[in-house]
Design an enzyme around this catalytic site. Sequence first.
Site, PDB file in Angstrom:
ATOM      1  N   ARG A   1      -1.324  -7.317  -2.784  1.00 18.13           N
ATOM      2  CA  ARG A   1      -0.512  -6.142  -2.427  1.00 18.13           C
ATOM      3  C   ARG A   1       0.392  -5.748  -3.591  1.00 18.13           C
ATOM      4  O   ARG A   1       0.767  -4.587  -3.727  1.00 18.13           O
ATOM      5  CB  ARG A   1       0.320  -6.390  -1.158  1.00 18.13           C
TER       6      ARG A   1
ATOM      7  N   TYR B   1       0.720  20.698  -2.326  1.00 22.73           N
ATOM      8  CA  TYR B   1      -0.333  20.109  -1.499  1.00 22.73           C
ATOM      9  C   TYR B   1       0.221  19.916  -0.081  1.00 22.73           C
ATOM     10  O   TYR B   1       1.383  19.561   0.091  1.00 22.73           O
ATOM     11  CB  TYR B   1      -0.748  18.766  -2.118  1.00 22.73           C
TER      12      TYR B   1
ATOM     13  N   ASP C   1       2.940  16.516  -9.645  1.00 24.43           N
ATOM     14  CA  ASP C   1       1.567  16.270  -9.216  1.00 24.43           C
ATOM     15  C   ASP C   1       0.661  16.923 -10.258  1.00 24.43           C
ATOM     16  O   ASP C   1       0.605  18.143 -10.370  1.00 24.43           O
ATOM     17  CB  ASP C   1       1.349  16.869  -7.817  1.00 24.43           C
TER      18      ASP C   1
ATOM     19  N   LYS D   1      -9.769  12.798  -6.997  1.00 27.11           N
ATOM     20  CA  LYS D   1     -10.358  14.022  -7.556  1.00 27.11           C
ATOM     21  C   LYS D   1     -11.004  13.705  -8.904  1.00 27.11           C
ATOM     22  O   LYS D   1     -11.897  12.879  -8.953  1.00 27.11           O
ATOM     23  CB  LYS D   1      -9.279  15.109  -7.632  1.00 27.11           C
TER      24      LYS D   1
HETATM   25  C1  LIG Z   1      -6.008  15.817  -2.684  1.00 24.63           C
HETATM   26  C2  LIG Z   1      -4.660  16.070  -3.249  1.00 24.63           C
HETATM   27  C3  LIG Z   1      -3.584  15.227  -2.986  1.00 24.63           C
HETATM   28  C4  LIG Z   1      -3.693  14.070  -2.027  1.00 24.63           C
HETATM   29  O1  LIG Z   1      -4.501  13.079  -2.542  1.00 24.63           O
HETATM   30  P1  LIG Z   1      -5.324  12.067  -1.593  1.00 24.63           P
HETATM   31  O2  LIG Z   1      -5.997  11.208  -2.593  1.00 24.63           O
HETATM   32  O3  LIG Z   1      -6.248  12.916  -0.768  1.00 24.63           O
HETATM   33  O4  LIG Z   1      -4.332  11.369  -0.749  1.00 24.63           O
HETATM   34  C5  LIG Z   1      -2.393  15.475  -3.608  1.00 24.63           C
HETATM   35  N1  LIG Z   1      -2.242  16.522  -4.446  1.00 24.63           N
HETATM   36  C6  LIG Z   1      -3.244  17.361  -4.710  1.00 24.63           C
HETATM   37  C7  LIG Z   1      -3.009  18.485  -5.641  1.00 24.63           C
HETATM   38  C8  LIG Z   1      -4.495  17.180  -4.120  1.00 24.63           C
HETATM   39  O5  LIG Z   1      -5.481  18.035  -4.373  1.00 24.63           O
END
Ligand SMILES: *Cc1c(COP(=O)(O)O)cnc(C)c1O
Length: 394
Positions: free
Chosen positions: A58, A111, A183, A208
Amino acid sequence: MQQPDLSYILNHLGEEDRARHRGAVSPPVYQSSIFAFDTVAAMRAGFGDELDTTLYTRGNNPTVEILRKKLAALEGAEDALLFGSGAAAIAAGVMAGLHAGDHVVCVQKPYSWTRSLIRDFLGRFGVSHSFVDARETSAIEAALMPQTRLIVLESPNTMTYEQQDLAAVATLARARGIRTLLDNSYATPLNQRAIALGIDLVAHSATKYLNGHSDVVAGVLCGSKALIREVFEGPYMTLGAMLSPHDAWLMIRGLRTLPIRMQQIAATTQAVIAFLQAHPKVERIWYPHDPADPQHALSARQTRGASGLLSFTIRCDSTLAIERFCDALQRFLMTVSWGGYESLLFPVAAVYPPATKVAEPRAGTVPVNLVRLSIGLEEADVLIADLAQALDRV
Ligand SMILES: *Cc1c(COP(=O)(O)O)cnc(C)c1O
């Protein structure tokens, strides 16, 4: 700023000591929850530094640690933490430094789960917020309050690609002792290096582009050693949203091809956009690297290469026409998410009732006739032919 040695980071960093694994070129998956010690003294030292030794998975795990090193280096950060999702990485980064009574400023269209975290969840713990259209840094400045502790950025976002001037926001925040979190999922660390621009914490949905194969949900948070330790000792260890060793191994493998995937995707996206621009049924295109984008000067200055996520609106009166277009596509899979090897399609119409009338969107909302494409690794001609036959159904 010096460019990182990408080949070294992706092929070797964190894996140099191959003799430990009998020369294995691909690192082993340490599928172990616990790591044993020979002496009490060694165990005591392990308790003293759970972030940098291996005691319990963890906290840290050798396979995950390889990925930590690679992602920190890619972002130009001192350290990184891996999470079981991008949402977990963002939540941990946001929550780490906040207390009841604090205030958060966040971009207007983050998001969806970042919005929920800040608007619905943190509110229950006495943290207030303001969402602002942050295309102008002055709008952020105007929203700051004496108790503002954090500015949450997403540049570009992933539906309409609004950007913030990261260096300007970082300068503004640092002068007032306010933390910044970005982000950076859209741009990837290859195309936008935010730590160098003064941003404190950089988060990604590694689900992604970083992993890129639509088989792992993962997140990463990058920052200084001190900030990463603060996150580790706070939300990381208490909430326990870590990445499994096996998923880390898959991500190490996915990450190896990030630069060539991004190159191919950027080139194909250019060709797809040129096709869409010339098509009479396409009303407007959203793409931050398009010279016609209202913030193109900022993306030209702040980012390097391009991504493969773009949106466009289709000229029509009702979302029935959008449905005919989407249902006719053969080479784009219709689903959420983006950034994989395969091309995807997300119609905003899917979250509205059928046959919704297409009208001028309210400020700050996404048009109902908007369709988002994530361009994958297919041949451009294949994707364009598919779009052409589907647009004929509109
Ligand atoms: C998909 C996404 C997230 C969340 O990520 P997960 O891996 O699905 O939890 C956060 N920010 C953006 C811009 C995203 O496209």
